[in-house]
Design a protein around this motif. Structure first.
Motif, PDB file in Angstrom:
ATOM      1  N   ARG A 103       0.846  -1.194   0.000  1.00  0.00           N
ATOM      2  CA  ARG A 103       0.000   0.000   0.000  1.00  0.00           C
ATOM      3  C   ARG A 103       0.883   1.246   0.000  1.00  0.00           C
ATOM      4  O   ARG A 103       2.020   1.225   0.482  1.00  0.00           O
ATOM      5  CB  ARG A 103      -0.916   0.042   1.229  1.00  0.00           C
ATOM      6  CG  ARG A 103      -1.859  -1.143   1.373  1.00  0.00           C
ATOM      7  CD  ARG A 103      -2.928  -1.150   0.289  1.00  0.00           C
ATOM      8  NE  ARG A 103      -3.869  -2.241   0.479  1.00  0.00           N
ATOM      9  CZ  ARG A 103      -3.702  -3.477   0.003  1.00  0.00           C
ATOM     10  NH1 ARG A 103      -2.595  -3.788  -0.686  1.00  0.00           N
ATOM     11  NH2 ARG A 103      -4.621  -4.409   0.196  1.00  0.00           N
ATOM     12  N   ALA A 258      -9.006   7.416   1.031  1.00  0.00           N
ATOM     13  CA  ALA A 258      -8.655   6.591  -0.119  1.00  0.00           C
ATOM     14  C   ALA A 258      -8.766   7.403  -1.394  1.00  0.00           C
ATOM     15  O   ALA A 258      -9.748   8.128  -1.597  1.00  0.00           O
ATOM     16  CB  ALA A 258      -9.566   5.376  -0.197  1.00  0.00           C
ATOM     17  N   PRO A 262      -7.245   1.984  -6.028  1.00  0.00           N
ATOM     18  CA  PRO A 262      -7.267   1.052  -4.900  1.00  0.00           C
ATOM     19  C   PRO A 262      -5.868   0.811  -4.336  1.00  0.00           C
ATOM     20  O   PRO A 262      -4.919   0.584  -5.089  1.00  0.00           O
ATOM     21  CB  PRO A 262      -7.849  -0.232  -5.511  1.00  0.00           C
ATOM     22  CG  PRO A 262      -8.682   0.247  -6.648  1.00  0.00           C
ATOM     23  CD  PRO A 262      -7.945   1.422  -7.215  1.00  0.00           C
ATOM     24  N   GLY A 263      -5.766   0.895  -3.013  1.00  0.00           N
ATOM     25  CA  GLY A 263      -4.489   0.675  -2.352  1.00  0.00           C
ATOM     26  C   GLY A 263      -3.664   1.921  -2.154  1.00  0.00           C
ATOM     27  O   GLY A 263      -2.610   1.864  -1.517  1.00  0.00           O
ATOM     28  N   ALA A 290      -6.921   3.286   7.598  1.00  0.00           N
ATOM     29  CA  ALA A 290      -7.571   2.750   6.403  1.00  0.00           C
ATOM     30  C   ALA A 290      -6.628   1.852   5.612  1.00  0.00           C
ATOM     31  O   ALA A 290      -7.047   0.816   5.063  1.00  0.00           O
ATOM     32  CB  ALA A 290      -8.083   3.890   5.531  1.00  0.00           C
ATOM     33  N   ALA A 291      -5.352   2.237   5.525  1.00  0.00           N
ATOM     34  CA  ALA A 291      -4.388   1.385   4.832  1.00  0.00           C
ATOM     35  C   ALA A 291      -4.246   0.042   5.547  1.00  0.00           C
ATOM     36  O   ALA A 291      -4.172  -1.015   4.908  1.00  0.00           O
ATOM     37  CB  ALA A 291      -3.038   2.089   4.745  1.00  0.00           C
ATOM     38  N   ARG A 293      -6.547  -1.437   7.439  1.00  0.00           N
ATOM     39  CA  ARG A 293      -7.777  -2.195   7.203  1.00  0.00           C
ATOM     40  C   ARG A 293      -7.784  -2.788   5.788  1.00  0.00           C
ATOM     41  O   ARG A 293      -8.252  -3.914   5.571  1.00  0.00           O
ATOM     42  CB  ARG A 293      -8.991  -1.287   7.398  1.00  0.00           C
ATOM     43  CG  ARG A 293      -9.247  -0.906   8.860  1.00  0.00           C
ATOM     44  CD  ARG A 293     -10.258   0.229   8.955  1.00  0.00           C
ATOM     45  NE  ARG A 293     -11.524  -0.122   8.318  1.00  0.00           N
ATOM     46  CZ  ARG A 293     -12.535  -0.714   8.933  1.00  0.00           C
ATOM     47  NH1 ARG A 293     -12.433  -1.034  10.216  1.00  0.00           N
ATOM     48  NH2 ARG A 293     -13.661  -0.977   8.290  1.00  0.00           N
ATOM     49  N   SER A 294      -7.254  -2.034   4.828  1.00  0.00           N
ATOM     50  CA  SER A 294      -7.196  -2.527   3.457  1.00  0.00           C
ATOM     51  C   SER A 294      -6.327  -3.776   3.349  1.00  0.00           C
ATOM     52  O   SER A 294      -6.645  -4.712   2.613  1.00  0.00           O
ATOM     53  CB  SER A 294      -6.653  -1.427   2.546  1.00  0.00           C
ATOM     54  OG  SER A 294      -6.413  -1.904   1.245  1.00  0.00           O
ATOM     55  N   ASP A 298      -8.910  -6.417   2.075  1.00  0.00           N
ATOM     56  CA  ASP A 298      -8.758  -6.488   0.632  1.00  0.00           C
ATOM     57  C   ASP A 298      -7.291  -6.781   0.306  1.00  0.00           C
ATOM     58  O   ASP A 298      -6.619  -5.998  -0.369  1.00  0.00           O
ATOM     59  CB  ASP A 298      -9.201  -5.174  -0.010  1.00  0.00           C
ATOM     60  CG  ASP A 298      -9.354  -5.292  -1.519  1.00  0.00           C
ATOM     61  OD1 ASP A 298      -9.406  -6.439  -2.031  1.00  0.00           O
ATOM     62  OD2 ASP A 298      -9.413  -4.257  -2.186  1.00  0.00           O
ATOM     63  N   LEU A 301      -6.158  -6.530  -3.371  1.00  0.00           N
ATOM     64  CA  LEU A 301      -6.680  -5.405  -4.147  1.00  0.00           C
ATOM     65  C   LEU A 301      -7.616  -5.889  -5.232  1.00  0.00           C
ATOM     66  O   LEU A 301      -7.480  -5.604  -6.417  1.00  0.00           O
ATOM     67  CB  LEU A 301      -5.526  -4.587  -4.781  1.00  0.00           C
ATOM     68  CG  LEU A 301      -4.602  -3.850  -3.816  1.00  0.00           C
ATOM     69  CD1 LEU A 301      -3.527  -3.106  -4.586  1.00  0.00           C
ATOM     70  CD2 LEU A 301      -5.382  -2.880  -2.949  1.00  0.00           C
TER      71      LEU A 301
END
Length: 305
Positions: A103, A258, A262-263, A290-291, A293-294, A298, A301
């Motif tokens: 990320r 974000a 994405p990412g 947020a990074a 959690r991503s 996810d 991605l």
């Protein structure tokens, strides 16, 4: 991947983002060129718990705090190019080295282009200023001016009388409409159409301005709205959508910081048209969370184009 997250920018936003990731025990690298936008200011004001401290001292304290976390590293380097690589990203540094991360957090800020007035840049951050909330109180109700370069001057001129008697210097580039003139008059703002040609007093202080007709008007502070541009092209190279702000473009982000890619997350002045230390730090916190959690929700991605 070399890192879970690379944060590009080592001022309030980038360091705040890195702190959240460090506390999640994630491998995070902070890239810093050592040239933050606020380097010209002697003190940071309005930042809770930090009021009156030098921005450099605040940054150094934050770096020292992050140094206690073993998963954080720092590099004094500039990222020149970024691209997607698989489920992550590849960065090319100025020295030719390449790094990868799952990320990215863009926190590299913006650069200012100041009005073309002799000796104005020598006073930037001291007596030539952009934010009354950051610097107005210290001017102690002395005479103030607004140097117009567009519509933003109206906003500044309406605010400034709470910090001192104010003159709006239109410079021939801004003509307030009749209703705007009535609003300014109600706030006690003087209008001056003759252009400023010189700033007077020993720099970086300001005592007065000289006009094209030779008159001198007292001013302890001159507020401007400089044009801004991203200090790096990384967002553009990644394909991040930008928006037009009142002084220049900034990266579009959602409530979790974000970007449209994405990412990739963004925080600080590069992602907010309102420059403010507290807002930059808060946005950095959100971007870091947020990074993280991503990475969990996810990991591959899956929404990437």
């Amino acid at each position: 991947m070399d890192h879970d997250v690379i944060t590009i920018g080592g001022s309030f936003a980038g360091l705040s983002a890195a702190m959240q990731l460090a506390r999640a025990r994630r491998n995070v690298l902070v890239l810093d060129t050592g040239a933050p936008r606020n380097r010209y200011a002697a003190a940071s004001h309005g930042f809770p718990g930090q009021d009156g401290r030098r921005p450099e001292d605040i940054r150094n304290a934050l770096r020292a705090e992050l140094g206690a976390y073993p998963t954080v590293t720092f590099r004094d380097a500039e990222a020149m190019h970024a691209s997607r690589q698989g489920a992550g990203f590849r960065l090319s540094l100025s020295a030719g080295e390449a790094l990868t991360a799952r990320r990215l957090i863009l926190a590299y800020g913006v650069r200012d282009t100041l009005p073309d007035v002799p000796d104005l840049s020598r006073r930037w951050g001291a007596s030539v200023l952009h934010c009354p909330y950051c610097h107005g109180y210290e001017l102690n109700r002395r005479p103030l001016g607004v140097l117009a370069s567009g519509e933003a001057a109206m906003h500044q001129a309406m605010l400034l009388p709470d910090w001192g008697p104010t003159t709006l210097f239109t410079q021939g580039s801004f003509a307030p409409a009749p209703e705007a003139r009535r609003m300014l008059a109600a706030r006690g703002v003087a209008l001056e159409d003759t252009p400023i040609t010189a700033l007077l007093g020993p720099a970086p202080a300001l005592e007065a301005v000289r006009l094209a007709d030779g008159r001198e008007i007292a001013a302890a502070g001159l507020f401007v709205a400089p044009q801004t541009a991203p200090s790096s092209e990384l967002g553009a190279s990644l394909g991040c959508i930008a928006k037009d702000g009142p002084t220049g473009p900034y990266l579009a982000v959602d409530a979790l910081q974000a970007t449209s890619v994405p990412g990739v997350f963004a925080a600080g002045d590069i992602a907010n048209p309102m420059a403010n230390a507290t807002l930059a730090a808060a946005a950095g916190v959100m971007a870091g969370v947020a990074a993280h959690r991503s990475l969990i929700f996810d990991p591959d991605l899956t929404d990437a184009a």
